[in-house]
Design a protein around this motif. Structure first.
Motif, PDB file in Angstrom:
ATOM      1  N   TYR A 178      39.564  36.810  32.649  1.00 11.49           N
ATOM      2  CA  TYR A 178      38.305  36.561  31.953  1.00 11.49           C
ATOM      3  C   TYR A 178      38.306  37.191  30.564  1.00 11.49           C
ATOM      4  O   TYR A 178      37.902  36.560  29.577  1.00 11.49           O
ATOM      5  N   SER A 179      38.785  38.419  30.470  1.00 15.12           N
ATOM      6  CA  SER A 179      38.831  39.113  29.173  1.00 15.12           C
ATOM      7  C   SER A 179      39.708  38.373  28.174  1.00 15.12           C
ATOM      8  O   SER A 179      39.430  38.374  26.975  1.00 15.12           O
ATOM      9  N   THR A 180      40.754  37.723  28.674  1.00 16.82           N
ATOM     10  CA  THR A 180      41.661  36.978  27.807  1.00 16.82           C
ATOM     11  C   THR A 180      41.046  35.663  27.344  1.00 16.82           C
ATOM     12  O   THR A 180      41.211  35.265  26.187  1.00 16.82           O
ATOM     13  N   TYR A 181      40.334  34.996  28.242  1.00 19.48           N
ATOM     14  CA  TYR A 181      39.821  33.652  27.942  1.00 19.48           C
ATOM     15  C   TYR A 181      38.432  33.638  27.300  1.00 19.48           C
ATOM     16  O   TYR A 181      38.038  32.619  26.727  1.00 19.48           O
ATOM     17  N   LYS A 182      37.681  34.725  27.396  1.00 22.01           N
ATOM     18  CA  LYS A 182      36.289  34.669  26.937  1.00 22.01           C
ATOM     19  C   LYS A 182      36.176  34.456  25.428  1.00 22.01           C
ATOM     20  O   LYS A 182      35.140  33.975  24.951  1.00 22.01           O
ATOM     21  N   ILE A 225      42.901  41.285  38.287  1.00 25.63           N
ATOM     22  CA  ILE A 225      43.576  40.176  37.608  1.00 25.63           C
ATOM     23  C   ILE A 225      42.543  39.175  37.083  1.00 25.63           C
ATOM     24  O   ILE A 225      42.694  38.640  35.975  1.00 25.63           O
ATOM     25  N   LEU A 226      41.486  38.932  37.863  1.00 29.60           N
ATOM     26  CA  LEU A 226      40.433  38.022  37.410  1.00 29.60           C
ATOM     27  C   LEU A 226      39.717  38.593  36.188  1.00 29.60           C
ATOM     28  O   LEU A 226      39.437  37.866  35.228  1.00 29.60           O
ATOM     29  N   TRP A 227      39.426  39.876  36.223  1.00 32.60           N
ATOM     30  CA  TRP A 227      38.777  40.511  35.066  1.00 32.60           C
ATOM     31  C   TRP A 227      39.670  40.410  33.824  1.00 32.60           C
ATOM     32  O   TRP A 227      39.197  40.110  32.727  1.00 32.60           O
ATOM     33  N   LEU A 228      40.974  40.636  34.011  1.00 35.50           N
ATOM     34  CA  LEU A 228      41.912  40.538  32.893  1.00 35.50           C
ATOM     35  C   LEU A 228      41.998  39.094  32.387  1.00 35.50           C
ATOM     36  O   LEU A 228      42.086  38.853  31.176  1.00 35.50           O
ATOM     37  N   LYS A 286      29.107  41.838  32.346  1.00 29.56           N
ATOM     38  CA  LYS A 286      29.542  42.865  33.298  1.00 29.56           C
ATOM     39  C   LYS A 286      28.681  42.855  34.552  1.00 29.56           C
ATOM     40  O   LYS A 286      29.190  43.002  35.678  1.00 29.56           O
ATOM     41  N   LEU A 287      27.374  42.678  34.373  1.00 31.74           N
ATOM     42  CA  LEU A 287      26.469  42.632  35.519  1.00 31.74           C
ATOM     43  C   LEU A 287      26.781  41.437  36.411  1.00 31.74           C
ATOM     44  O   LEU A 287      26.853  41.571  37.639  1.00 31.74           O
ATOM     45  N   VAL A 288      26.990  40.265  35.812  1.00 30.69           N
ATOM     46  CA  VAL A 288      27.263  39.056  36.591  1.00 30.69           C
ATOM     47  C   VAL A 288      28.594  39.162  37.327  1.00 30.69           C
ATOM     48  O   VAL A 288      28.688  38.842  38.521  1.00 30.69           O
ATOM     49  N   LEU A 289      29.631  39.631  36.643  1.00 31.89           N
ATOM     50  CA  LEU A 289      30.933  39.791  37.295  1.00 31.89           C
ATOM     51  C   LEU A 289      30.859  40.822  38.417  1.00 31.89           C
ATOM     52  O   LEU A 289      31.451  40.644  39.483  1.00 31.89           O
TER      53      LEU A 289
END
Length: 422
Positions: A131-135, A126-129, A40-43
């Motif tokens: 990332y959440s999907t691929y992590k 959209i990027l956060w979503l 979260k900090l890095v994003l």
């Protein structure tokens, strides 16, 4: 600020972003550690450093006016805010709800810069979503998310020009996430989501539908659900404004670059003359390939679950649009750029990184050069005695070659990869 100064500034920023991408790629171990401990900090820092601070610098400190489509977006947002009826009271080449959605930030700050910030926030969501999907699927998802923030095409077309095409991937991503959470009996849900997307973004999102219908288990059920939402909406629009709701389709008539037609036109013109004012047939031919290729890929992968192939057929659909549609332009890359980065690109492979950087640089440079030299249509080979024309034409060819590479890699991903657990 003079146009050339803006362009040279963009080139300098592109160079700095490229150095940042190379550094990020070299720190795979560090980003893998951060993904486990400080994601979260890095994003958050990436968003502040690569989106929020540049937006403040460009639009508040330097006080630049938004460019690209933003003035037209602001016109639509103002009209929607005043209570105007889309297509009747103001022009729009988007879906009926789009103007009302982009009017939301204008209610808070009546300035076109508010729309650019809104586009940046939507892109970051959209990027956060993504990332959440691929992590949970790949170990370098955080690294890819930070790389995305530094890709020149996204930086320039979304942060500077406020383009919205990344919303296409956002809509497909939501549909994909639904199929991941509900791997059976998903047709009603994705039918509703798809219908809402068509009412929200652009009519071109319909290009994905044929391939999607090939891979769903119950395509008729999905179509019926879409019809239950879409037909009343179309009926209401026709009742209010007649056939004016067909306005978005008119936007597909203009011939643009770079695409397969624009680079083959000098040879096509050897056999017959193309009338730019009546280019409907060319676009219809392009549409057939745009729809057929992803549908063929979906058919070849029909034994797989939809949640295994949906990102791939989405990429194939919109890269085919850029290859085969004569009205396609470079900015459409951002529709699937995020998906390509997470789904196709392997940053451990040098050639993958070269293609990624090349297509981003080309997407920034080629449209400017084409416009700067007065948007030539290459109707004869003799035009290439002008070195400016020859240079820009070579940029177009390189661009289209990158698109074909993306399509080939996507085909391998969708069709050739072995089955995974659904």
């Amino acid at each position: 600020m003079p146009v050339l100064t803006v362009f040279y500034t963009k080139l300098l920023i592109n160079l700095l972003l490229t150095f940042g991408i190379i550094w990020t790629i070299s720190k795979s171990g560090l980003f893998a550690k951060w993904q486990k401990e400080n994601e979260k900090l890095v994003l958050g820092l990436a968003f502040v450093l690569l989106r929020l601070i540049p937006w403040i610098g460009i639009f508040l400190i330097v006080n630049e006016d938004p460019r690209g489509d933003i003035p037209f977006f602001f016109y639509k947002a103002e009209a929607a805010k005043r209570g105007g009826f889309v297509y009747r009271d103001f022009w729009s080449y988007h879906a009926p709800l789009y103007a009302y959605i982009i009017s939301l930030p204008v209610w808070i700050w009546h300035n076109s810069r508010a729309i650019v910030l809104f586009m940046v926030l939507m892109e970051s969501f959209i990027l956060w979503l993504t990332y959440s999907t691929y992590k949970t699927r790949i170990t370098n998802a955080l690294q890819l998310a930070v790389i995305y923030y530094m890709l020149p095409a996204g930086f320039m077309y979304i942060l500077v020009d406020g383009q919205e095409e990344v919303w296409f991937w956002g809509a497909a991503l939501i549909i994909w996430r639904f199929t991941l959470k509900k791997p059976v009996n998903y047709e009603v849900g994705i039918g509703l989501l798809y219908a809402l997307a068509l009412l929200t973004i652009k009519v071109t999102f319909i290009f994905l539908l044929p391939a999607l219908l090939v891979v769903v288990k119950k395509p008729v059920k999905m179509l019926l659900v879409m019809a239950a939402v879409g037909l009343p909406a179309v009926g209401f629009l026709y009742w209010q404004i007649g056939d004016l709701f067909l306005m978005p389709i008119q936007h597909t008539e203009q011939l643009m670059t770079p695409n397969l037609f624009s680079i083959t036109r000098p040879f096509v013109e050897l056999f017959f003359t193309v009338n730019e004012k009546k280019s409907t047939l060319i676009n219809w031919i392009g549409l057939l390939f745009t729809v057929f290729v992803p549908a063929f890929m979906a058919y070849k992968a029909r034994h797989k679950h939809i949640n295994e192939v949906l990102p791939g057929i989405f990429i194939a659909c919109f890269v085919c649009m850029m290859i085969f549609q004569a009205s396609a332009m470079g900015a459409y890359l951002i529709a699937y750029l995020m998906a390509v980065l997470f789904e196709i690109i392997d940053v451990r492979k040098t050639f993958h990184v070269i293609i990624l950087l090349a297509v981003n640089w080309l997407t920034v440079v080629q449209p400017f050069v084409w416009v700067y030299i007065k948007q030539p249509a290459y109707t004869s080979l003799g035009m290439f005695s002008n070195l400016s024309y020859l240079f820009e034409y070579c940029l177009q060819i390189l661009n289209v070659l990158c698109f074909f590479w993306i399509l080939r890699e996507t085909y391998r991903k969708v069709v050739s990869e072995k089955l995974t657990t659904a």
